[in-house]
Scaffold this motif. Sequence first.
Motif, PDB file in Angstrom:
ATOM      1  N   THR A  37      27.717 103.345 -23.872  1.00  0.00           N
ATOM      2  CA  THR A  37      28.672 103.562 -22.921  1.00  0.00           C
ATOM      3  C   THR A  37      28.219 104.277 -21.751  1.00  0.00           C
ATOM      4  O   THR A  37      28.558 103.853 -20.427  1.00  0.00           O
ATOM      5  CB  THR A  37      29.958 104.010 -23.524  1.00  0.00           C
ATOM      6  OG1 THR A  37      30.367 103.199 -24.671  1.00  0.00           O
ATOM      7  CG2 THR A  37      31.309 104.176 -22.684  1.00  0.00           C
ATOM      8  N   ILE A  38      27.623 105.415 -21.968  1.00  0.00           N
ATOM      9  CA  ILE A  38      27.301 106.344 -20.890  1.00  0.00           C
ATOM     10  C   ILE A  38      26.276 105.738 -19.946  1.00  0.00           C
ATOM     11  O   ILE A  38      26.454 105.813 -18.533  1.00  0.00           O
ATOM     12  CB  ILE A  38      26.786 107.701 -21.355  1.00  0.00           C
ATOM     13  CG1 ILE A  38      27.965 108.466 -21.963  1.00  0.00           C
ATOM     14  CG2 ILE A  38      26.095 108.473 -20.239  1.00  0.00           C
ATOM     15  CD1 ILE A  38      27.562 109.693 -22.973  1.00  0.00           C
ATOM     16  N   LEU A  39      25.306 105.170 -20.526  1.00  0.00           N
ATOM     17  CA  LEU A  39      24.017 104.330 -19.802  1.00  0.00           C
ATOM     18  C   LEU A  39      24.790 103.382 -18.922  1.00  0.00           C
ATOM     19  O   LEU A  39      24.276 102.982 -17.901  1.00  0.00           O
ATOM     20  CB  LEU A  39      22.899 104.167 -20.710  1.00  0.00           C
ATOM     21  CG  LEU A  39      22.406 105.212 -21.249  1.00  0.00           C
ATOM     22  CD1 LEU A  39      21.070 104.798 -22.089  1.00  0.00           C
ATOM     23  CD2 LEU A  39      21.589 106.267 -20.182  1.00  0.00           C
ATOM     24  N   CYS A  40      25.316 102.605 -19.631  1.00  0.00           N
ATOM     25  CA  CYS A  40      26.100 101.381 -19.099  1.00  0.00           C
ATOM     26  C   CYS A  40      26.651 101.302 -17.834  1.00  0.00           C
ATOM     27  O   CYS A  40      26.707 100.948 -16.576  1.00  0.00           O
ATOM     28  CB  CYS A  40      26.418 100.384 -20.117  1.00  0.00           C
ATOM     29  SG  CYS A  40      27.008  98.784 -19.483  1.00  0.00           S
ATOM     30  N   SER A  41      27.648 102.516 -17.964  1.00  0.00           N
ATOM     31  CA  SER A  41      28.623 103.085 -16.881  1.00  0.00           C
ATOM     32  C   SER A  41      27.755 103.608 -15.790  1.00  0.00           C
ATOM     33  O   SER A  41      28.053 103.138 -14.566  1.00  0.00           O
ATOM     34  CB  SER A  41      29.634 103.879 -17.403  1.00  0.00           C
ATOM     35  OG  SER A  41      28.798 105.355 -17.730  1.00  0.00           O
ATOM     36  N   ILE A  42      26.650 104.596 -15.906  1.00  0.00           N
ATOM     37  CA  ILE A  42      25.865 105.082 -14.948  1.00  0.00           C
ATOM     38  C   ILE A  42      25.154 103.970 -14.049  1.00  0.00           C
ATOM     39  O   ILE A  42      24.929 104.070 -12.960  1.00  0.00           O
ATOM     40  CB  ILE A  42      25.051 105.927 -15.509  1.00  0.00           C
ATOM     41  CG1 ILE A  42      25.953 107.377 -15.845  1.00  0.00           C
ATOM     42  CG2 ILE A  42      24.094 106.650 -14.468  1.00  0.00           C
ATOM     43  CD1 ILE A  42      25.191 108.439 -16.522  1.00  0.00           C
ATOM     44  N   ILE A  43      24.437 103.120 -15.004  1.00  0.00           N
ATOM     45  CA  ILE A  43      23.591 102.076 -14.192  1.00  0.00           C
ATOM     46  C   ILE A  43      24.617 100.990 -13.560  1.00  0.00           C
ATOM     47  O   ILE A  43      23.988 100.681 -12.140  1.00  0.00           O
ATOM     48  CB  ILE A  43      22.877 101.239 -15.498  1.00  0.00           C
ATOM     49  CG1 ILE A  43      21.716 102.406 -15.982  1.00  0.00           C
ATOM     50  CG2 ILE A  43      22.071 100.029 -15.004  1.00  0.00           C
ATOM     51  CD1 ILE A  43      21.147 101.674 -17.298  1.00  0.00           C
ATOM     52  N   VAL A  44      25.453 100.893 -14.055  1.00  0.00           N
ATOM     53  CA  VAL A  44      26.219  99.722 -13.082  1.00  0.00           C
ATOM     54  C   VAL A  44      26.898 100.499 -11.950  1.00  0.00           C
ATOM     55  O   VAL A  44      26.955 100.009 -10.821  1.00  0.00           O
ATOM     56  CB  VAL A  44      27.731  99.221 -14.009  1.00  0.00           C
ATOM     57  CG1 VAL A  44      28.704  98.430 -13.099  1.00  0.00           C
ATOM     58  CG2 VAL A  44      27.003  98.257 -15.046  1.00  0.00           C
ATOM     59  N   ALA A  45      27.149 101.645 -11.957  1.00  0.00           N
ATOM     60  CA  ALA A  45      27.673 102.598 -10.875  1.00  0.00           C
ATOM     61  C   ALA A  45      26.774 102.598  -9.861  1.00  0.00           C
ATOM     62  O   ALA A  45      26.936 102.529  -8.595  1.00  0.00           O
ATOM     63  CB  ALA A  45      28.226 104.019 -11.498  1.00  0.00           C
ATOM     64  N   LEU A  46      25.526 102.582 -10.289  1.00  0.00           N
ATOM     65  CA  LEU A  46      24.302 102.825  -9.313  1.00  0.00           C
ATOM     66  C   LEU A  46      23.964 101.668  -8.588  1.00  0.00           C
ATOM     67  O   LEU A  46      23.671 101.432  -7.428  1.00  0.00           O
ATOM     68  CB  LEU A  46      23.001 103.305  -9.898  1.00  0.00           C
ATOM     69  CG  LEU A  46      23.101 104.828 -10.486  1.00  0.00           C
ATOM     70  CD1 LEU A  46      21.834 105.216 -11.149  1.00  0.00           C
ATOM     71  CD2 LEU A  46      23.099 105.756  -9.079  1.00  0.00           C
ATOM     72  N   VAL A  47      24.177 100.364  -9.526  1.00  0.00           N
ATOM     73  CA  VAL A  47      23.985  98.997  -8.766  1.00  0.00           C
ATOM     74  C   VAL A  47      25.073  98.928  -7.723  1.00  0.00           C
ATOM     75  O   VAL A  47      25.034  98.334  -6.993  1.00  0.00           O
ATOM     76  CB  VAL A  47      24.115  98.043  -9.898  1.00  0.00           C
ATOM     77  CG1 VAL A  47      24.315  96.806  -9.461  1.00  0.00           C
ATOM     78  CG2 VAL A  47      22.827  98.278 -10.960  1.00  0.00           C
ATOM     79  N   LEU A  48      26.363  99.343  -7.898  1.00  0.00           N
ATOM     80  CA  LEU A  48      27.549  99.271  -7.156  1.00  0.00           C
ATOM     81  C   LEU A  48      27.419 100.390  -5.988  1.00  0.00           C
ATOM     82  O   LEU A  48      28.217 100.496  -5.026  1.00  0.00           O
ATOM     83  CB  LEU A  48      28.918  99.296  -7.895  1.00  0.00           C
ATOM     84  CG  LEU A  48      29.227  98.489  -8.888  1.00  0.00           C
ATOM     85  CD1 LEU A  48      30.274  98.724  -9.578  1.00  0.00           C
ATOM     86  CD2 LEU A  48      29.406  97.150  -8.150  1.00  0.00           C
ATOM     87  N   ARG A  49      26.465 100.815  -5.839  1.00  0.00           N
ATOM     88  CA  ARG A  49      25.827 101.863  -4.791  1.00  0.00           C
ATOM     89  C   ARG A  49      26.992 103.020  -4.635  1.00  0.00           C
ATOM     90  O   ARG A  49      27.308 103.364  -3.577  1.00  0.00           O
ATOM     91  CB  ARG A  49      25.923 101.222  -3.304  1.00  0.00           C
ATOM     92  CG  ARG A  49      24.663 100.127  -3.292  1.00  0.00           C
ATOM     93  CD  ARG A  49      24.606  99.457  -1.904  1.00  0.00           C
ATOM     94  NE  ARG A  49      23.620  98.656  -1.900  1.00  0.00           N
ATOM     95  CZ  ARG A  49      22.212  98.743  -1.714  1.00  0.00           C
ATOM     96  NH1 ARG A  49      21.982  99.980  -1.410  1.00  0.00           N
ATOM     97  NH2 ARG A  49      21.336  97.852  -1.711  1.00  0.00           N
ATOM     98  N   LEU A  50      27.299 103.491  -5.939  1.00  0.00           N
ATOM     99  CA  LEU A  50      28.039 104.972  -5.943  1.00  0.00           C
ATOM    100  C   LEU A  50      26.880 105.869  -5.904  1.00  0.00           C
ATOM    101  O   LEU A  50      25.733 105.667  -6.364  1.00  0.00           O
ATOM    102  CB  LEU A  50      28.562 104.960  -7.095  1.00  0.00           C
ATOM    103  CG  LEU A  50      30.116 104.354  -7.198  1.00  0.00           C
ATOM    104  CD1 LEU A  50      30.631 104.543  -8.632  1.00  0.00           C
ATOM    105  CD2 LEU A  50      31.088 105.089  -6.187  1.00  0.00           C
TER     106      LEU A  50
END
Length: 129
Positions: A37-50
Motif C-alpha cells: 500500500t505504501i509503495l503503490c501510493s508513493i509510486i503513483v503519486a510520483l507518476v502523477l507529478r506530486l
Amino acid sequence: MFDLVFDTIYFASYSNFYGLGSVSISLFDVILAYILTILCSIIVALVLRLPLLPSKPYRYSFDVSALYPTPIIAIGIFSIFLVLNYTFMYNGLVLAAIIGVLSALFVKYLFDFVFPKPLNDNTGEDINE
C-alpha cells in the motif's frame, strides 16, 4: 504498534461474521499488504507529478507531497478494510494496490477541496499561493 498488528490480525481472522471463521490472514500477509500500500501510493503519486517533499519550510508548509499525506491516507483506509475483515483477493494484496492508487489520486485531485488551506491573517488569501 505490536498491539495494533495483533488486533488487526485477530479481527481479520476471528471476527468474520459471514461464516468464514476458518479463513485467516497471517502476520506476514498483513505486513506485506501494508508495504505494498505504501509503495503503490508513493509510486503513483510520483507518476502523477506530486513533489517528493513539500516546499520549505517543511514545518509551515501546507503543500501535499508523495511522502505526506499520501501513504498515511492509504494506510488508514487499508486498516479500516482489514478491521472490517474485507481483504478481497490474494490476502489483501489486490485491495492494497487499489487503495494505494486511489489514495494518490485523492491527494492529487481532491485533497485541497476536502481539506482547504488556511487563510492568511493579513490578506485573507490562501497561505501557499
